[in-house]
Design an enzyme around this catalytic site. Structure first.
Site, short mmCIF file in Angstrom:
data_model
loop_
_atom_site.label_atom_id
_atom_site.label_comp_id
_atom_site.label_asym_id
_atom_site.label_seq_id
_atom_site.Cartn_x
_atom_site.Cartn_y
_atom_site.Cartn_z
N ARG A 15 0.78 -1.07 -0.44
CA ARG A 15 0.19 0.19 -0.08
C ARG A 15 0.53 1.32 -0.29
O ARG A 15 1.73 1.46 1.26
CB ARG A 15 -0.73 0.07 1.08
CG ARG A 15 -2.06 -1.09 1.39
CD ARG A 15 -3.18 -0.61 0.58
NE ARG A 15 -4.49 -1.76 -0.22
CZ ARG A 15 -4.61 -2.85 -0.53
NH1 ARG A 15 -3.64 -2.51 -1.53
NH2 ARG A 15 -5.05 -3.54 -0.32
N GLU A 50 -4.56 7.52 -4.84
CA GLU A 50 -4.65 6.88 -5.72
C GLU A 50 -5.59 7.14 -6.68
O GLU A 50 -7.12 7.22 -5.53
CB GLU A 50 -4.44 5.73 -5.57
CG GLU A 50 -3.33 5.07 -5.41
CD GLU A 50 -3.17 3.49 -5.02
OE1 GLU A 50 -4.18 2.71 -5.35
OE2 GLU A 50 -2.48 2.56 -4.29
N HIS A 61 -2.15 -0.30 -9.74
CA HIS A 61 -2.54 -0.09 -8.60
C HIS A 61 -3.52 -1.93 -9.77
O HIS A 61 -4.24 -1.53 -9.24
CB HIS A 61 -3.44 0.13 -8.15
CG HIS A 61 -3.29 -0.63 -6.68
ND1 HIS A 61 -4.20 -0.08 -5.65
CD2 HIS A 61 -3.82 -1.74 -5.90
CE1 HIS A 61 -3.90 -1.23 -4.59
NE2 HIS A 61 -3.83 -2.11 -5.52
#
Ligand code: NAP
Length: 325
Positions: free
Chosen positions: A237, A266, A285
């Site tokens: 993360r 994000e 991601h």
């Protein structure tokens, strides 16, 4: 009474039909924030939630008086207030195992593409700038035979370490996680303190869950401690890393290169320098983002919510204690 489920991420038609056989489903796959009026309205009536990538806060739970269970379409559950869910007796489920190998593939994609400068050099070809055989300034680094330092040696960490040791003859170090004697036997992995791992690894690969303990685990001091030429890979993360410190280390050469799948914010803000840095491979991601694996994750979430709302044990509960109460 038929229970209601709010599904706020895309699932396939068969999965949706299966849920609709037993429940009333509010299907809102395009919701991008929790203040969306349709989301808030459906939440106020929902007994179950299925989705991912939205931050579910305590104050949002106040608006969900009927909520019994959440089936996240993810293995990480840092988007949910776990203690608060448990206190309220709301079951949280996740999707371990089904995404492990795909996410490990992405980890190795980042290791390989960063070491061999694949994105930077493919871009050079695409721009029509391949005019002669490339020289020393554009050479990459070997991966095989190097030392891979795993920060996080759980399901995904072990699957990356297995690729490194068995596929690329790498020496494996890992830190902090409880000792893994079976991986030490299988892969020759060796447990080290974080400082020692940083000093010895050619690749430092992060696969820890985000928690109070791991938030900003990597800052200026950790990058400083890494070997010259070492490569940093973050698959966990964004908030496990102090992103400003990482950018500074990449800019001043303290950190040779980074392969990143996750970020503090994000999608990446438009003014982030990361996508423009030659020594960074920045993915959006996509750790588990294959057709096969995203379908399997959605299926696991569907199975989890069906079982949970029927009072049966789901396949992968996170806060088991709710079941035992
Ligand atoms: P897991 O099996 O629970 O593994 C996590 C590992 O981290 C465990 O071995 C744990 O140690 C270790 N750990 C925890 N705190 C640590 C610390 N401070 N220092 C070192 N190790 C520590 O979880 P997983 O399935 O591998 O998933 C890991 C994480 O990857 C998820 O939580 C998620 O955030 C991330 N992820 C990202 C993507 C993506 O798309 N990029 C996809 C899937 C998952 P113990 O063994 O001692 O418990």
């Amino acid at each position: 009474m038929t229970k209601r489920i709010l599904v706020f991420r895309e699932i396939n038609q068969e999965q949706l039909d299966a849920l609709r056989e037993e429940f009333h489903v509010d299907y809102l796959p395009g919701v991008s924030h929790t203040e969306d009026p349709a989301f808030v309205d459906a939440l106020s009536r929902a007994h179950g939630l299925v989705g991912s990538s939205l931050k579910i806060t305590s104050s949002l739970l106040d608006r969900a008086p009927n909520l019994e269970a959440i089936a996240s379409i993810s293995v990480g559950y840092d988007n949910y207030p776990l203690d608060e869910l448990t206190r309220r007796g709301i079951l949280l489920c996740n999707t371990p195992d089904v995404l492990t190998e795909t996410t490990a593939d992405t980890g190795f994609l980042l290791i390989m593409s960063t070491a061999r400068r694949a994105v930077e050099l493919a871009e050079l070809v695409k721009q029509g700038n391949w005019k002669e055989s490339i020289g020393k300034p554009l050479y990459g680094s070997d991966v095989h035979g190097k030392t891979l330092g795993m920060v996080g040696m759980g399901r995904i960490g072990a699957a990356i370490a297995r690729r490194g040791a068995l596929g690329f003859g790498m020496k494996i170090l890992y830190t902090k996680a409880s000792p893994k004697p079976e991986l030490e036997r299988e892969l020759g992995a060796q447990r080290r303190e974080l400082e020692e791992l940083l000093e010895q690894a050619d690749f430092v690969c992060v696969t820890v869950p985000l928690s109070r303990e791991t938030e900003k685990l990597f800052g200026a001091a950790e990058f400083q401690r890494m070997k010259p030429g070492a490569i940093f890979v973050n698959l966990a993360r964004g908030k496990v890393v102090d992103e400003a410190a990482m950018i500074a280390a990449l800019q001043d050469g303290t950190l040779h290169a980074a392969g990143l799948d996750v970020y503090e914010q994000e999608p990446l803000p438009a003014d982030s320098p990361l996508p423009h840095m030659a020594n960074v491979v920045a993915l959006p991601h996509i750790g588990s983002a294959t057709h096969e694996t995203r379908t399997a994750m959605a299926q696991r979430a569907v199975d989890n919510i069906r079982l949970a709302l029927k009072g049966e044990r789901p396949l992968s509960p996170v806060n088991d204690e709710v079941l035992n109460d």
